[in-house]
Design a protein around this motif. Structure first.
Motif, PDB file in Angstrom:
ATOM      1  N   MET A 179      -3.347   0.039 -12.501  1.00  0.00           N
ATOM      2  CA  MET A 179      -1.956  -0.426 -12.476  1.00  0.00           C
ATOM      3  C   MET A 179      -1.748  -1.500 -11.411  1.00  0.00           C
ATOM      4  SD  MET A 179       0.386   2.948 -13.225  1.00  0.00           S
ATOM      5  CE  MET A 179      -0.362   4.003 -11.971  1.00  0.00           C
ATOM      6  N   SER A 180      -2.416  -1.347 -10.278  1.00  0.00           N
ATOM      7  CA  SER A 180      -2.294  -2.337  -9.217  1.00  0.00           C
ATOM      8  C   SER A 180      -2.880  -3.676  -9.658  1.00  0.00           C
ATOM      9  CB  SER A 180      -3.001  -1.843  -7.951  1.00  0.00           C
ATOM     10  OG  SER A 180      -2.431  -0.628  -7.500  1.00  0.00           O
ATOM     11  N   PHE A 181      -4.038  -3.607 -10.323  1.00  0.00           N
ATOM     12  CA  PHE A 181      -4.655  -4.831 -10.843  1.00  0.00           C
ATOM     13  C   PHE A 181      -3.755  -5.489 -11.874  1.00  0.00           C
ATOM     14  CE2 PHE A 181      -7.192  -6.983 -14.100  1.00  0.00           C
ATOM     15  CZ  PHE A 181      -7.830  -7.951 -13.323  1.00  0.00           C
ATOM     16  N   LEU A 182      -3.144  -4.688 -12.749  1.00  0.00           N
ATOM     17  CA  LEU A 182      -2.232  -5.231 -13.747  1.00  0.00           C
ATOM     18  C   LEU A 182      -1.027  -5.885 -13.082  1.00  0.00           C
ATOM     19  CD1 LEU A 182      -1.537  -5.568 -16.741  1.00  0.00           C
ATOM     20  CD2 LEU A 182      -0.444  -3.301 -16.671  1.00  0.00           C
ATOM     21  N   GLY A 183      -0.505  -5.246 -12.037  1.00  0.00           N
ATOM     22  CA  GLY A 183       0.615  -5.828 -11.306  1.00  0.00           C
ATOM     23  C   GLY A 183       0.246  -7.155 -10.677  1.00  0.00           C
ATOM     24  N   CYS A 184      -0.982  -7.262 -10.177  1.00  0.00           N
ATOM     25  CA  CYS A 184      -1.467  -8.508  -9.589  1.00  0.00           C
ATOM     26  C   CYS A 184      -1.573  -9.594 -10.655  1.00  0.00           C
ATOM     27  CB  CYS A 184      -2.822  -8.262  -8.935  1.00  0.00           C
ATOM     28  SG  CYS A 184      -3.360  -9.571  -7.820  1.00  0.00           S
ATOM     29  N   LEU A 185      -2.024  -9.230 -11.858  1.00  0.00           N
ATOM     30  CA  LEU A 185      -2.123 -10.183 -12.960  1.00  0.00           C
ATOM     31  C   LEU A 185      -0.739 -10.662 -13.390  1.00  0.00           C
ATOM     32  CD1 LEU A 185      -3.949 -11.619 -15.030  1.00  0.00           C
ATOM     33  CD2 LEU A 185      -3.653  -9.627 -16.532  1.00  0.00           C
TER      34      LEU A 185
ATOM     35  N   PHE B 205       0.822  -1.215   0.000  1.00  0.00           N
ATOM     36  CA  PHE B 205       0.000   0.000   0.000  1.00  0.00           C
ATOM     37  C   PHE B 205       0.855   1.263   0.000  1.00  0.00           C
ATOM     38  CE2 PHE B 205      -3.210  -2.990   1.901  1.00  0.00           C
ATOM     39  CZ  PHE B 205      -4.020  -3.011   0.773  1.00  0.00           C
ATOM     40  N   TRP B 206       2.021   1.199   0.620  1.00  0.00           N
ATOM     41  CA  TRP B 206       2.933   2.340   0.569  1.00  0.00           C
ATOM     42  C   TRP B 206       3.393   2.577  -0.874  1.00  0.00           C
ATOM     43  CZ3 TRP B 206       8.506   2.270  -0.123  1.00  0.00           C
ATOM     44  CH2 TRP B 206       9.097   3.524   0.040  1.00  0.00           C
ATOM     45  N   CYS B 207       3.715   1.493  -1.581  1.00  0.00           N
ATOM     46  CA  CYS B 207       4.144   1.621  -2.985  1.00  0.00           C
ATOM     47  C   CYS B 207       3.025   2.204  -3.842  1.00  0.00           C
ATOM     48  CB  CYS B 207       4.553   0.254  -3.527  1.00  0.00           C
ATOM     49  SG  CYS B 207       6.110  -0.380  -2.866  1.00  0.00           S
ATOM     50  N   ILE B 208       1.810   1.690  -3.659  1.00  0.00           N
ATOM     51  CA  ILE B 208       0.676   2.178  -4.450  1.00  0.00           C
ATOM     52  C   ILE B 208       0.428   3.659  -4.178  1.00  0.00           C
ATOM     53  CG2 ILE B 208      -1.817   1.952  -4.767  1.00  0.00           C
ATOM     54  CD1 ILE B 208      -1.408  -1.084  -4.189  1.00  0.00           C
ATOM     55  N   THR B 209       0.550   4.049  -2.921  1.00  0.00           N
ATOM     56  CA  THR B 209       0.378   5.460  -2.550  1.00  0.00           C
ATOM     57  C   THR B 209       1.431   6.343  -3.218  1.00  0.00           C
ATOM     58  OG1 THR B 209      -0.578   4.827  -0.424  1.00  0.00           O
ATOM     59  CG2 THR B 209       0.246   7.076  -0.612  1.00  0.00           C
ATOM     60  N   MET B 210       2.631   5.816  -3.398  1.00  0.00           N
ATOM     61  CA  MET B 210       3.687   6.587  -4.058  1.00  0.00           C
ATOM     62  C   MET B 210       3.262   7.004  -5.458  1.00  0.00           C
ATOM     63  SD  MET B 210       7.135   4.492  -2.955  1.00  0.00           S
ATOM     64  CE  MET B 210       8.134   5.380  -4.172  1.00  0.00           C
TER      65      MET B 210
ATOM     66  N   ARG C  46       6.088   2.508 -11.684  1.00  0.00           N
ATOM     67  CA  ARG C  46       6.729   1.367 -11.024  1.00  0.00           C
ATOM     68  C   ARG C  46       6.121   1.043  -9.663  1.00  0.00           C
ATOM     69  NH1 ARG C  46      13.080   0.909  -9.174  1.00  0.00           N
ATOM     70  NH2 ARG C  46      12.622   2.937  -8.260  1.00  0.00           N
ATOM     71  N   PRO C  47       5.920   2.027  -8.758  1.00  0.00           N
ATOM     72  CA  PRO C  47       5.441   1.657  -7.425  1.00  0.00           C
ATOM     73  C   PRO C  47       4.081   0.962  -7.418  1.00  0.00           C
ATOM     74  CG  PRO C  47       6.354   3.880  -7.412  1.00  0.00           C
ATOM     75  CD  PRO C  47       6.229   3.464  -8.851  1.00  0.00           C
ATOM     76  N   ALA C  48       3.111   1.445  -8.203  1.00  0.00           N
ATOM     77  CA  ALA C  48       1.775   0.850  -8.197  1.00  0.00           C
ATOM     78  C   ALA C  48       1.786  -0.542  -8.816  1.00  0.00           C
ATOM     79  CB  ALA C  48       0.789   1.748  -8.939  1.00  0.00           C
ATOM     80  N   LEU C  49       2.528  -0.703  -9.910  1.00  0.00           N
ATOM     81  CA  LEU C  49       2.633  -2.028 -10.529  1.00  0.00           C
ATOM     82  C   LEU C  49       3.295  -3.013  -9.571  1.00  0.00           C
ATOM     83  CD1 LEU C  49       3.729  -0.835 -14.065  1.00  0.00           C
ATOM     84  CD2 LEU C  49       1.643  -2.135 -13.571  1.00  0.00           C
ATOM     85  N   TYR C  50       4.326  -2.560  -8.904  1.00  0.00           N
ATOM     86  CA  TYR C  50       5.033  -3.404  -7.942  1.00  0.00           C
ATOM     87  C   TYR C  50       4.132  -3.724  -6.746  1.00  0.00           C
ATOM     88  CZ  TYR C  50       8.836  -4.981  -4.888  1.00  0.00           C
ATOM     89  OH  TYR C  50       9.650  -5.714  -4.063  1.00  0.00           O
ATOM     90  N   GLY C  51       3.446  -2.700  -6.230  1.00  0.00           N
ATOM     91  CA  GLY C  51       2.554  -2.912  -5.093  1.00  0.00           C
ATOM     92  C   GLY C  51       1.444  -3.894  -5.420  1.00  0.00           C
ATOM     93  N   GLY C  52       0.909  -3.810  -6.632  1.00  0.00           N
ATOM     94  CA  GLY C  52      -0.110  -4.770  -7.047  1.00  0.00           C
ATOM     95  C   GLY C  52       0.439  -6.184  -7.096  1.00  0.00           C
ATOM     96  N   GLY C  53       1.690  -6.314  -7.545  1.00  0.00           N
ATOM     97  CA  GLY C  53       2.326  -7.626  -7.556  1.00  0.00           C
ATOM     98  C   GLY C  53       2.522  -8.178  -6.156  1.00  0.00           C
ATOM     99  N   VAL C  54       2.867  -7.303  -5.216  1.00  0.00           N
ATOM    100  CA  VAL C  54       3.041  -7.735  -3.830  1.00  0.00           C
ATOM    101  C   VAL C  54       1.710  -8.218  -3.257  1.00  0.00           C
ATOM    102  CG1 VAL C  54       3.636  -6.991  -1.491  1.00  0.00           C
ATOM    103  CG2 VAL C  54       5.048  -6.263  -3.431  1.00  0.00           C
ATOM    104  N   ILE C  55       0.624  -7.522  -3.566  1.00  0.00           N
ATOM    105  CA  ILE C  55      -0.694  -7.969  -3.120  1.00  0.00           C
ATOM    106  C   ILE C  55      -1.014  -9.338  -3.729  1.00  0.00           C
ATOM    107  CG2 ILE C  55      -3.175  -7.513  -3.283  1.00  0.00           C
ATOM    108  CD1 ILE C  55      -2.511  -4.538  -3.065  1.00  0.00           C
ATOM    109  N   GLY C  56      -0.683  -9.509  -5.007  1.00  0.00           N
ATOM    110  CA  GLY C  56      -0.880 -10.812  -5.642  1.00  0.00           C
ATOM    111  C   GLY C  56      -0.106 -11.906  -4.940  1.00  0.00           C
TER     112      GLY C  56
END
Length: 237
Positions: free
Chosen positions: A86-92, A67-72, A163-173
Protein backbone atom coordinates in the motif's frame (compact mmCIF):
# COMPACT_ATOMS: atom_id res chain seq x y z
CA UNK A 1 0.22 50.74 -14.68
CA UNK A 2 0.29 47.10 -15.82
CA UNK A 3 1.19 44.88 -18.71
CA UNK A 4 4.16 45.53 -20.92
CA UNK A 5 4.60 49.06 -19.54
CA UNK A 6 5.33 47.81 -16.01
CA UNK A 7 8.83 46.99 -14.76
CA UNK A 8 9.53 44.98 -11.62
CA UNK A 9 11.87 46.88 -9.28
CA UNK A 10 14.28 44.18 -8.10
CA UNK A 11 15.60 46.41 -5.31
CA UNK A 12 12.24 46.13 -3.54
CA UNK A 13 10.17 43.10 -2.40
CA UNK A 14 8.84 41.66 -5.63
CA UNK A 15 5.96 39.29 -4.79
CA UNK A 16 3.29 42.00 -4.81
CA UNK A 17 4.76 43.67 -7.89
CA UNK A 18 4.65 40.80 -10.39
CA UNK A 19 0.86 40.81 -10.67
CA UNK A 20 1.05 44.23 -12.33
CA UNK A 21 2.86 42.69 -15.30
CA UNK A 22 -0.51 41.52 -16.61
CA UNK A 23 -0.26 39.50 -19.81
CA UNK A 24 3.50 40.20 -19.92
CA UNK A 25 4.00 38.16 -16.74
CA UNK A 26 4.49 34.79 -18.44
CA UNK A 27 7.29 36.06 -20.67
CA UNK A 28 8.97 37.72 -17.67
CA UNK A 29 8.71 34.67 -15.42
CA UNK A 30 10.31 32.32 -17.95
CA UNK A 31 13.34 34.52 -18.58
CA UNK A 32 15.64 33.18 -15.83
CA UNK A 33 18.03 35.22 -13.72
CA UNK A 34 21.08 32.98 -13.54
CA UNK A 35 22.60 34.16 -10.29
CA UNK A 36 22.64 32.48 -6.90
CA UNK A 37 21.19 35.54 -5.22
CA UNK A 38 17.98 35.32 -3.23
CA UNK A 39 15.69 38.30 -3.84
CA UNK A 40 13.29 39.46 -1.17
CA UNK A 41 9.65 38.63 -1.83
CA UNK A 42 7.83 40.38 1.04
CA UNK A 43 8.30 43.43 3.23
CA UNK A 44 7.00 41.41 6.20
CA UNK A 45 9.74 39.37 7.88
CA UNK A 46 7.18 36.72 8.85
CA UNK A 47 5.94 36.23 5.29
CA UNK A 48 9.48 36.34 3.94
CA UNK A 49 10.59 33.66 6.41
CA UNK A 50 7.83 31.37 5.15
CA UNK A 51 9.12 31.51 1.57
CA UNK A 52 12.49 29.98 2.50
CA UNK A 53 13.35 26.45 3.61
CA UNK A 54 16.53 24.44 4.09
CA UNK A 55 16.43 21.11 2.25
CA UNK A 56 16.79 18.94 5.36
CA UNK A 57 13.63 20.41 6.90
CA UNK A 58 11.55 18.38 4.44
CA UNK A 59 12.53 14.87 5.59
CA UNK A 60 12.80 16.04 9.20
CA UNK A 61 9.19 17.28 9.17
CA UNK A 62 7.40 14.85 6.84
CA UNK A 63 9.07 11.45 7.28
CA UNK A 64 7.95 10.99 10.92
CA UNK A 65 4.39 11.75 9.79
CA UNK A 66 4.68 9.27 6.92
CA UNK A 67 5.98 6.42 9.09
CA UNK A 68 3.41 7.15 11.79
CA UNK A 69 0.64 6.85 9.17
CA UNK A 70 2.06 3.59 7.81
CA UNK A 71 2.30 2.19 11.34
CA UNK A 72 -1.38 3.02 11.87
CA UNK A 73 -2.42 0.65 9.07
CA UNK A 74 -0.18 -2.08 10.48
CA UNK A 75 -1.68 -1.64 13.94
CA UNK A 76 -5.17 -1.88 12.42
CA UNK A 77 -4.49 -5.46 11.35
CA UNK A 78 -2.76 -5.32 7.96
CA UNK A 79 0.27 -7.55 7.47
CA UNK A 80 3.71 -6.13 6.81
CA UNK A 81 3.66 -7.14 3.09
CA UNK A 82 0.24 -5.49 2.72
CA UNK A 83 1.47 -2.29 4.34
CA UNK A 84 4.58 -2.24 2.14
CA UNK A 85 2.44 -2.77 -0.96
CA UNK A 86 0.00 0.00 0.00
CA UNK A 87 2.86 2.37 0.75
CA UNK A 88 4.44 1.65 -2.63
CA UNK A 89 1.08 2.24 -4.31
CA UNK A 90 0.71 5.53 -2.46
CA UNK A 91 4.16 6.56 -3.68
CA UNK A 92 3.17 5.71 -7.27
CA UNK A 93 -0.02 7.76 -6.93
CA UNK A 94 2.11 10.68 -5.76
CA UNK A 95 4.31 10.42 -8.87
CA UNK A 96 1.18 10.88 -11.01
CA UNK A 97 0.03 13.79 -8.84
CA UNK A 98 3.53 15.33 -9.12
CA UNK A 99 3.24 15.24 -12.91
CA UNK A 100 -0.29 16.68 -12.94
CA UNK A 101 0.49 19.48 -10.48
CA UNK A 102 3.56 20.48 -12.45
CA UNK A 103 1.92 20.34 -15.86
CA UNK A 104 -1.56 21.71 -15.23
CA UNK A 105 -1.24 23.88 -12.11
CA UNK A 106 2.36 25.06 -11.95
CA UNK A 107 2.40 25.91 -15.66
CA UNK A 108 -1.03 27.42 -16.05
CA UNK A 109 -1.26 30.63 -18.06
CA UNK A 110 -2.14 33.68 -15.98
CA UNK A 111 -2.81 37.34 -16.74
CA UNK A 112 -4.72 38.89 -13.84
CA UNK A 113 -3.02 40.46 -10.84
CA UNK A 114 -4.10 37.79 -8.34
CA UNK A 115 -3.43 34.88 -10.69
CA UNK A 116 0.03 36.18 -11.60
CA UNK A 117 0.91 36.69 -7.94
CA UNK A 118 -0.34 33.21 -7.01
CA UNK A 119 1.55 31.60 -9.89
CA UNK A 120 4.75 33.43 -9.04
CA UNK A 121 4.68 32.33 -5.40
CA UNK A 122 3.73 28.78 -6.35
CA UNK A 123 6.16 28.11 -9.22
CA UNK A 124 6.99 31.14 -11.36
CA UNK A 125 9.59 32.25 -8.82
CA UNK A 126 11.49 29.01 -9.37
CA UNK A 127 11.69 29.55 -13.12
CA UNK A 128 12.68 33.17 -12.68
CA UNK A 129 15.38 32.39 -10.08
CA UNK A 130 16.36 28.74 -10.73
CA UNK A 131 19.54 28.94 -8.63
CA UNK A 132 17.87 30.29 -5.48
CA UNK A 133 18.67 27.35 -3.20
CA UNK A 134 16.67 28.71 -0.27
CA UNK A 135 13.45 28.19 -2.25
CA UNK A 136 14.01 24.88 -4.04
CA UNK A 137 11.98 22.88 -1.54
CA UNK A 138 8.48 23.77 -0.44
CA UNK A 139 8.02 25.17 3.09
CA UNK A 140 6.00 22.78 5.31
CA UNK A 141 3.67 25.66 6.17
CA UNK A 142 2.68 25.89 2.52
CA UNK A 143 2.20 22.15 2.02
CA UNK A 144 0.32 21.51 5.26
CA UNK A 145 -2.98 22.88 3.98
CA UNK A 146 -2.84 20.64 0.91
CA UNK A 147 -1.73 17.70 3.05
CA UNK A 148 -4.73 18.14 5.36
CA UNK A 149 -7.08 18.33 2.37
CA UNK A 150 -5.62 15.16 0.86
CA UNK A 151 -5.95 13.33 4.19
CA UNK A 152 -9.64 14.21 4.25
CA UNK A 153 -10.09 13.14 0.61
CA UNK A 154 -8.31 9.84 1.24
CA UNK A 155 -10.91 9.22 3.93
CA UNK A 156 -13.59 9.46 1.25
CA UNK A 157 -11.79 7.24 -1.24
CA UNK A 158 -10.31 4.47 0.96
CA UNK A 159 -11.20 2.41 4.01
CA UNK A 160 -10.23 3.53 7.49
CA UNK A 161 -7.42 0.97 7.74
CA UNK A 162 -5.92 1.42 4.23
CA UNK A 163 -5.99 5.22 4.19
CA UNK A 164 -2.99 5.76 6.52
CA UNK A 165 -0.54 3.51 4.61
CA UNK A 166 -1.58 4.85 1.20
CA UNK A 167 -1.28 8.39 2.50
CA UNK A 168 2.06 7.69 4.20
CA UNK A 169 3.44 6.24 0.97
CA UNK A 170 2.35 9.39 -0.84
CA UNK A 171 4.12 11.54 1.74
CA UNK A 172 7.32 9.54 1.21
CA UNK A 173 6.91 10.08 -2.54
CA UNK A 174 6.60 13.81 -1.92
CA UNK A 175 9.80 13.86 0.18
CA UNK A 176 11.67 11.99 -2.58
CA UNK A 177 10.33 14.50 -5.10
CA UNK A 178 11.40 17.60 -3.18
CA UNK A 179 14.86 16.28 -2.32
CA UNK A 180 15.42 15.05 -5.88
CA UNK A 181 14.45 18.44 -7.22
CA UNK A 182 16.93 20.16 -4.92
CA UNK A 183 19.69 17.75 -5.95
CA UNK A 184 19.03 18.24 -9.66
CA UNK A 185 19.77 21.94 -9.25
CA UNK A 186 22.69 21.73 -6.85
CA UNK A 187 24.22 18.28 -7.26
CA UNK A 188 26.53 16.76 -9.85
CA UNK A 189 25.17 13.24 -10.37
CA UNK A 190 27.41 10.42 -11.57
CA UNK A 191 24.61 7.84 -11.68
CA UNK A 192 23.26 7.48 -15.23
CA UNK A 193 19.61 7.66 -14.16
CA UNK A 194 20.14 10.85 -12.18
CA UNK A 195 22.17 12.31 -15.03
CA UNK A 196 19.28 11.66 -17.40
CA UNK A 197 16.62 13.29 -15.22
CA UNK A 198 18.92 16.24 -14.52
CA UNK A 199 19.37 16.79 -18.28
CA UNK A 200 15.60 16.60 -18.77
CA UNK A 201 14.96 19.05 -15.94
CA UNK A 202 17.55 21.55 -17.13
CA UNK A 203 15.98 21.33 -20.58
CA UNK A 204 12.63 22.11 -18.97
CA UNK A 205 14.10 25.23 -17.41
CA UNK A 206 16.28 26.58 -20.16
CA UNK A 207 15.07 25.14 -23.46
CA UNK A 208 11.42 24.12 -23.60
CA UNK A 209 9.10 24.66 -20.63
CA UNK A 210 6.18 22.59 -21.95
CA UNK A 211 8.09 19.29 -21.79
CA UNK A 212 9.64 17.27 -18.99
CA UNK A 213 7.15 17.75 -16.17
CA UNK A 214 8.25 14.69 -14.21
CA UNK A 215 10.95 15.32 -11.61
CA UNK A 216 11.64 11.94 -10.03
CA UNK A 217 10.69 9.91 -13.09
CA UNK A 218 10.01 10.26 -16.79
CA UNK A 219 7.22 7.65 -16.56
CA UNK A 220 4.26 9.99 -16.96
CA UNK A 221 6.04 12.14 -19.55
CA UNK A 222 6.39 8.98 -21.64
CA UNK A 223 2.74 8.04 -21.09
CA UNK A 224 1.39 11.49 -22.04
CA UNK A 225 3.93 12.40 -24.74
CA UNK A 226 5.67 15.27 -22.94
CA UNK A 227 9.15 13.76 -22.83
CA UNK A 228 11.83 16.21 -24.06
CA UNK A 229 13.42 15.18 -27.35
CA UNK A 230 17.10 14.14 -27.22
CA UNK A 231 17.98 17.26 -29.26
CA UNK A 232 16.21 19.58 -26.84
CA UNK A 233 17.75 17.84 -23.85
CA UNK A 234 21.24 18.12 -25.26
CA UNK A 235 20.88 21.83 -25.91
CA UNK A 236 19.39 22.35 -22.48
CA UNK A 237 22.36 20.88 -20.55
Amino acid sequence: MGGKGFTVDMSKPIALQVGHLGDAYQEWAYQPVLTEGSPRYFESDFLEMNTRTVWWAIPAFWLPIAFWCITMSYNMGHTLPQVVYMSFLGCLVWSFAEYCFHRFLFHMNTKSYLANTFHFLMHGCHHKFPMDGSRHVIPPTGVSVLAALLWFMYGLWFTQSTRPALYGGGVIGYVIYDLTHYYLHHGQPTNQYLKAIKKAHMSHHFKIQDKGYGITSALWDRVFGTLPTPKATKKGE
